[in-house]
Design an enzyme around this catalytic site. Structure first.
Site, PDB file in Angstrom:
ATOM      1  N   ASP A   1       0.864  -1.171   0.000  1.00  0.00           N
ATOM      2  CA  ASP A   1       0.000   0.000   0.000  1.00  0.00           C
ATOM      3  C   ASP A   1       0.909   1.232   0.000  1.00  0.00           C
ATOM      4  O   ASP A   1       2.093   1.130   0.356  1.00  0.00           O
ATOM      5  CB  ASP A   1      -0.882  -0.035   1.244  1.00  0.00           C
ATOM      6  CG  ASP A   1      -1.702   1.223   1.399  1.00  0.00           C
ATOM      7  OD1 ASP A   1      -2.399   1.605   0.448  1.00  0.00           O
ATOM      8  OD2 ASP A   1      -1.639   1.829   2.488  1.00  0.00           O
TER       9      ASP A   1
ATOM     10  N   ASP B   1      -0.065   5.194   0.928  1.00  0.00           N
ATOM     11  CA  ASP B   1      -0.228   6.143   2.030  1.00  0.00           C
ATOM     12  C   ASP B   1      -0.454   5.403   3.350  1.00  0.00           C
ATOM     13  O   ASP B   1      -1.366   4.589   3.471  1.00  0.00           O
ATOM     14  CB  ASP B   1      -1.399   7.074   1.745  1.00  0.00           C
ATOM     15  CG  ASP B   1      -1.348   8.337   2.583  1.00  0.00           C
ATOM     16  OD1 ASP B   1      -0.230   8.734   2.971  1.00  0.00           O
ATOM     17  OD2 ASP B   1      -2.397   8.920   2.850  1.00  0.00           O
TER      18      ASP B   1
ATOM     19  N   THR C   1      -2.501   0.932  -4.519  1.00  0.00           N
ATOM     20  CA  THR C   1      -3.068   2.062  -3.788  1.00  0.00           C
ATOM     21  C   THR C   1      -4.515   2.320  -4.148  1.00  0.00           C
ATOM     22  O   THR C   1      -4.950   1.997  -5.268  1.00  0.00           O
ATOM     23  CB  THR C   1      -2.237   3.336  -4.062  1.00  0.00           C
ATOM     24  OG1 THR C   1      -2.832   4.452  -3.396  1.00  0.00           O
ATOM     25  CG2 THR C   1      -2.155   3.635  -5.556  1.00  0.00           C
ATOM     26  N   SER C   2      -5.250   2.928  -3.226  1.00  0.00           N
ATOM     27  CA  SER C   2      -6.627   3.329  -3.485  1.00  0.00           C
ATOM     28  C   SER C   2      -6.704   4.710  -4.136  1.00  0.00           C
ATOM     29  O   SER C   2      -7.789   5.153  -4.513  1.00  0.00           O
ATOM     30  CB  SER C   2      -7.434   3.343  -2.179  1.00  0.00           C
ATOM     31  OG  SER C   2      -7.522   2.035  -1.644  1.00  0.00           O
TER      32      SER C   2
ATOM     33  N   LYS D   1     -10.341  -1.943  -2.354  1.00  0.00           N
ATOM     34  CA  LYS D   1     -10.185  -2.623  -1.077  1.00  0.00           C
ATOM     35  C   LYS D   1     -11.404  -2.317  -0.190  1.00  0.00           C
ATOM     36  O   LYS D   1     -11.875  -1.185  -0.201  1.00  0.00           O
ATOM     37  CB  LYS D   1      -8.908  -2.137  -0.380  1.00  0.00           C
ATOM     38  CG  LYS D   1      -7.637  -2.269  -1.213  1.00  0.00           C
ATOM     39  CD  LYS D   1      -6.486  -1.515  -0.546  1.00  0.00           C
ATOM     40  CE  LYS D   1      -5.261  -1.468  -1.419  1.00  0.00           C
ATOM     41  NZ  LYS D   1      -4.161  -0.661  -0.826  1.00  0.00           N
TER      42      LYS D   1
ATOM     43  N   ASP E   1      -1.458  -0.764   6.188  1.00  0.00           N
ATOM     44  CA  ASP E   1      -1.693  -0.130   7.487  1.00  0.00           C
ATOM     45  C   ASP E   1      -3.163  -0.046   7.838  1.00  0.00           C
ATOM     46  O   ASP E   1      -3.505   0.284   8.974  1.00  0.00           O
ATOM     47  CB  ASP E   1      -1.109   1.290   7.493  1.00  0.00           C
ATOM     48  CG  ASP E   1      -1.890   2.205   6.550  1.00  0.00           C
ATOM     49  OD1 ASP E   1      -2.495   3.171   7.039  1.00  0.00           O
ATOM     50  OD2 ASP E   1      -1.897   1.946   5.341  1.00  0.00           O
TER      51      ASP E   1
END
Length: 215
Positions: A11, A13, A105-106, A136, A161
């Site tokens: 991931d 951030d 990443t989102s 996700k 995270d």
């Protein structure tokens, strides 16, 4: 932890970098511009989710495309000085060869690329919100990353995270490492929990990467 993997999926951030101050600053401004009350905005989970899903909770369909373009513009403009490397990121990534890792990443691709470049991360493979139809905690983003790297999902390790990201990794059949950079350990369900990437070591071999932890 002592485990062997063929690919590592990170991931961004909260895992590789931190831009949480920027995220909250930009989304708060965005909410004000679109007349969203503080009460309504406070109920929305921002971290670890695609902007499209957040916007869909708050605005009618006819303005969502415009709203998505606006939050992306705000966040990209806020990148300079708004992103910092988290401990251990540079050291771990510099030990990994191309083809053995990817960023999942989102964030949208323009925003993700801007954040990574701001901190000097040269990413070999990136799966962003633009590349998938389900974010996700759906496993689609991680399964796509494994497919692009040509690796069996069962031979991948996910670093996350956020609870939603860890759920996505588990659903993809991957091993998971949770970082307590944004959530307390008791909220994170993973094979291994560490404070950040400074607690992770990597030994590259001909067949993959052997991981160890110091926590």
């Amino acid at each position: 932890m002592k485990t062997h993997a063929q690919a590592l999926l990170f991931d961004n951030d909260g895992t590789l970098v931190s831009s949480m101050d920027s995220v909250h600053r930009c989304w708060a401004r965005w909410a004000r511009e679109y007349g969203i009350t503080e009460e309504a905005f406070a109920r929305v989970v921002l971290h670890g989710r695609p902007a499209t899903e957040i916007i869909a909770e708050l605005l009618p369909e006819e303005v969502r495309a415009e709203a998505l373009a606006r939050i992306e513009a705000l966040e990209v403009a806020d990148v300079p000085g708004g992103v910092v490397l988290l401990p251990g990121t540079k050291e771990l990534l510099s030990a990994l060869p191309v083809g053995r890792w990817a960023v999942v990443t989102s964030a949208t691709r323009p925003l993700a690329e801007a954040r990574l470049r701001e901190v000097g991360i040269d990413f070999p493979e990136l799966v962003a919100a633009d590349d998938i139809t389900r974010g996700k905690p759906d496993p689609e983003p991680f399964l796509l990353a494994a497919r692009r790297l040509g690796v069996d999902p069962a031979r991948c390790v996910v670093f996350e995270d956020a609870p939603a990201g860890l759920a996505a990794g588990r659903a993809a059949g991957m091993r998971t490492v949770a970082l307590t950079t944004t959530h307390p350990a008791e909220e994170l369900v993973a094979d291994v929990v560490v404070r950040d990437l400074s607690a992770v070591s990597a030994l590259v071999t001909d067949t993959g990467v052997t991981l160890g932890t110091t926590d």
